[in-house]
Design an enzyme around this catalytic site. Structure first.
Site, PDB file in Angstrom:
ATOM      1  CE  LYS A  80     -34.680 -18.921  20.314  1.00  0.00           C
ATOM      2  NZ  LYS A  80     -34.790 -20.330  20.309  1.00  0.00           N
ATOM      3  CD  GLN A 106     -32.949 -23.206  21.681  1.00  0.00           C
ATOM      4  OE1 GLN A 106     -33.428 -22.162  21.919  1.00  0.00           O
ATOM      5  NE2 GLN A 106     -33.192 -23.714  20.401  1.00  0.00           N
ATOM      6  CG  ASP A 161     -41.081 -21.810  21.194  1.00  0.00           C
ATOM      7  OD1 ASP A 161     -40.337 -20.833  20.455  1.00  0.00           O
ATOM      8  OD2 ASP A 161     -40.379 -22.461  22.053  1.00  0.00           O
TER       9      ASP A 161
END
Ligand code: NAD
Length: 293
Positions: free
Chosen positions: A53, A97, A120
């Site tokens: 990422k 994460q 997200d």
């Protein structure tokens, strides 16, 4: 006839190049998209995901912020970091994460992230907006990646029967919502099957589009797929090969047999995986653009 292979690497590269262009335009207006990733603990797979990422942020011209926290921190410690990022105007997207260590209340972290910076799309407000078919705003990365793969491969969903295997909050449920929306790129008839479904194979065999998101290697076999169906494999499973002594990434679909009956299929790796990161980046650049409105 062997299936068309849907190339997620090529399609995600195309999306990333559009995102890089959007980034350059935003920078010219004084806004640099910023993504912050919080990594709690030492999970090796999570470290790889975070590294990818951060690298993609750099490639696209974003500001990236990696916050590494030790294995033994508390939920309150992580929330304090999230709050700093919520108040930081240079940051437009925040994610933690997954999975965090077991003492961490992941739902509390999702609640703590500002809905405007929820890259997200896990927050209740944003999930609700997806369900009601809100067109603007953040979208769930993996389901959105699946929708873009289909659209950019010229596969129409309208009037088709899509069967989603798996009902998780991050893939199965939001994907079902996106597939059924009354819109040009969706409009499918959707069935969701899961671990409580009795006649799963029989239902999957009725699908024009099969989307597997269960986390079981090679679960979907050729006998479960109708001739000519489109098959999208979200699964990422590490399968140990005793012959090579190494583990191999394997999808939820038995690719070798299913590609002989499907009309189109995604590989693992190189299918849905790169799309998820591409859509995360798009969510962040879109959030940055919204700060100018
Ligand atoms: P999850 O474990 O949260 O959910 C799995 C779902 O599959 C559950 O709803 C369960 O009911 C269903 N299921 C499990 N066993 C089943 C069975 N035998 N029969 C029918 N249904 C069954 O998983 P998730 O987070 O949705 O992830 C699913 C897979 O997708 C995993 O392999 C994960 O690594 C992968 N994944 C990939 C990406 C990507 O970017 N490609 C993103 C997210 C998840």
């Amino acid at each position: 006839m062997a299936a068309m292979i849907i190339d997620g690497k090529a399609i995600s590269a195309q999306i990333n190049s559009e995102t890089a262009e959007m980034t350059a335009k935003l920078k010219a207006q004084g806004v640099t998209p910023g993504l912050a990733v919080i990594l709690v603990g030492n999970d090796p797979a999570s470290q790889v995901y975070v590294r990818n990422k951060v690298r993609t942020c750099e490639e696209l011209g974003f500001e990236s912020r990696k916050i590494t926290m030790s294995e033994d921190v508390t939920t309150a410690d992580v929330i304090r970091e999230i709050e700093k990022l919520n108040n930081d105007p240079a940051i437009h997207g925040i994610l933690v994460q997954s999975p965090p260590p077991p003492q961490i209340d992941e739902a509390a972290l999702i609640d703590a992230i500002s809905p405007d910076k929820d890259a997200d799309c896990f927050n209740e407000r944003n999930v609700g907006r997806v369900l009601i078919g809100h067109r603007d705003g953040v979208k769930p990365c993996t389901p959105w990646g699946v929708m873009e793969l289909l659209k950019r491969s010229g596969i129409s969903l309208s009037g088709k029967h899509a069967v989603v295997i798996g009902r998780s909050n991050i893939v199965g449920k939001p994907l079902a919502a996106m597939l059924m929306q009354k819109s040009r790129d969706a409009n499918a008839t959707v069935t969701v099957v899961h671990s409580g479904t009795k006649n799963l194979a029989e239902i999957v065999r009725q699908a024009d589009v099969v989307i597997a998101a269960i986390g079981k290697a090679n679960f979907v076999t050729a006998d479960m797929v109708k001739e000519g169906a489109v098959v999208i494999d979200v699964g990422i499973n590490r399968v140990f090969n005793p012959e090579t002594g190494k583990s191999k990434l394997t999808g939820d679909v038995d690719f070798e047999s299913v590609k002989e009956v499907a009309s189109a299929i995604t590989p693992v790796p190189g299918g849905v995986g790169p799309m998820t990161i591409a859509m995360l980046m798009r969510n962040t650049v879109d959030a940055a653009a919204r700060t100018l409105k």
